[in-house]
Design a protein around this motif. Structure first.
Motif, short mmCIF file in Angstrom:
data_model
loop_
_atom_site.label_atom_id
_atom_site.label_comp_id
_atom_site.label_asym_id
_atom_site.label_seq_id
_atom_site.Cartn_x
_atom_site.Cartn_y
_atom_site.Cartn_z
N ARG A 38 0.97 -1.20 0.08
CA ARG A 38 0.03 -0.01 -0.11
C ARG A 38 0.71 1.14 0.04
NH1 ARG A 38 -5.42 -0.48 1.84
NH2 ARG A 38 -6.17 -2.08 0.85
N THR A 70 -4.25 7.56 1.43
CA THR A 70 -4.02 6.03 1.65
C THR A 70 -2.60 5.85 2.51
OG1 THR A 70 -4.57 5.53 -0.74
CG2 THR A 70 -2.91 4.14 0.33
N GLU A 74 -2.80 4.07 6.18
CA GLU A 74 -1.73 2.65 6.43
C GLU A 74 -0.87 3.16 7.54
OE1 GLU A 74 -1.01 -0.41 4.89
OE2 GLU A 74 -3.08 0.08 4.12
N GLN A 94 1.88 1.82 -3.54
CA GLN A 94 1.02 2.24 -4.14
C GLN A 94 0.49 3.86 -4.28
OE1 GLN A 94 -2.47 -0.28 -3.32
NE2 GLN A 94 -1.33 -1.98 -4.08
#
Length: 256
Positions: free
Chosen positions: A3, A52, A56, A6
């Motif tokens: 993640r 994001t 995380e 990304q």
């Protein structure tokens, strides 16, 4: 690609779009009218990447169920489970998504030129209307506007006027010089040439892709493009001089 990776790719892509949209770089890819959408897309990608990464980070700090009563049993149960993040590993091929990003950041493609123009048929289409022309002398016109009036209006609004056009030079297989402007629907991927043949006082030496500003008068001469049999009008040149590549090398008046 986890993640965090990304999020990093999303952030870099969004930042690249914002950079292109705040400079003239975006004109190499899309028409000027799409600039707000490009900036909005870049901003959304940046915000999504930051959200994001924040999610995380908070998730990694969140206490696990094993921290409460029954830690020992939870640990024994976890011993038979795959480690977090290993059960659903993303395929390595996803890293190929980085390649378009690197191309966007590192390579600024040049505007389409004579190579594309001579291998693609003229995209001239009949205009919906012929607006009144200002009383300027010489009269500045786009290549698309002149070509449409010369072919489909038979030069009625051009007769007796001295016009000025700007475009790049393309040479046909037999050496016929064209003044060309690539016309856009939305982006460079669908760019197609509109060509005007040059006759009269043409400079003795013409190099393909040289940008020229030419002045001249309407002539009824029309030939057919050898690529798609489309009409190519001519301009009787009275003067020509080199000019710098314009800020926006594409002609957006087509199909507007």
């Amino acid at each position: 690609m986890n993640r965090q990776s990304q999020a990093a790719v999303l952030f870099l892509l969004g930042a690249a779009l914002l950079h292109a949209g705040t400079t003239d770089l975006y004109l190499r890819y899309v028409k000027a009218g799409l600039r707000p959408l490009l900036l909005a897309a870049g901003a959304i990608l940046v915000v999504t990447a930051l959200a994001t990464a924040l999610y995380e980070r908070r998730r990694s700090r969140r206490p696990h169920a094993g921290d409460s009563a029954g830690d020992h049993a939870a640990e024994e149960g976890h011993a038979h489970e795959p480690a977090e993040g290993h059960g659903h590993r993303e395929p390595r091929v996803s890293w190929l998504l980085v390649l378009p990003l690197l191309a966007l950041i590192l390579v600024a493609p040049p505007a389409l030129g004579s190579y594309s123009a001579t291998r693609t048929g003229t995209a001239l289409q009949e205009p919906l209307a012929y607006p009144a022309l200002p009383a300027e002398d010489p009269l500045p016109l786009s290549v698309v506007d002149y070509a449409g009036r010369a072919v489909y209006d038979h030069g009625r609004t051009l007769t007796g006027r001295v016009v000025r056009l700007t475009g790049f030079v393309a040479l046909d297989h037999d050496g016929t010089p064209y003044l060309v402007r690539m016309a856009l629907n939305c982006c460079a991927a669908d760019a197609q040439p509109v060509k005007v043949g040059l006759t009269g006082a043409i400079p003795p030496v013409l190099q393909p892709d040289t940008w020229l500003t030419v002045t001249g008068t309407y002539t009824p001469r029309v030939v057919h493009d050898p690529v798609n049999d489309g009409p190519i009008p001519f301009l009787e040149v009275t003067g020509a001089k080199p000019t710098a590549t314009p800020r926006d090398p594409y002609d957006e008046s087509w199909n507007n």
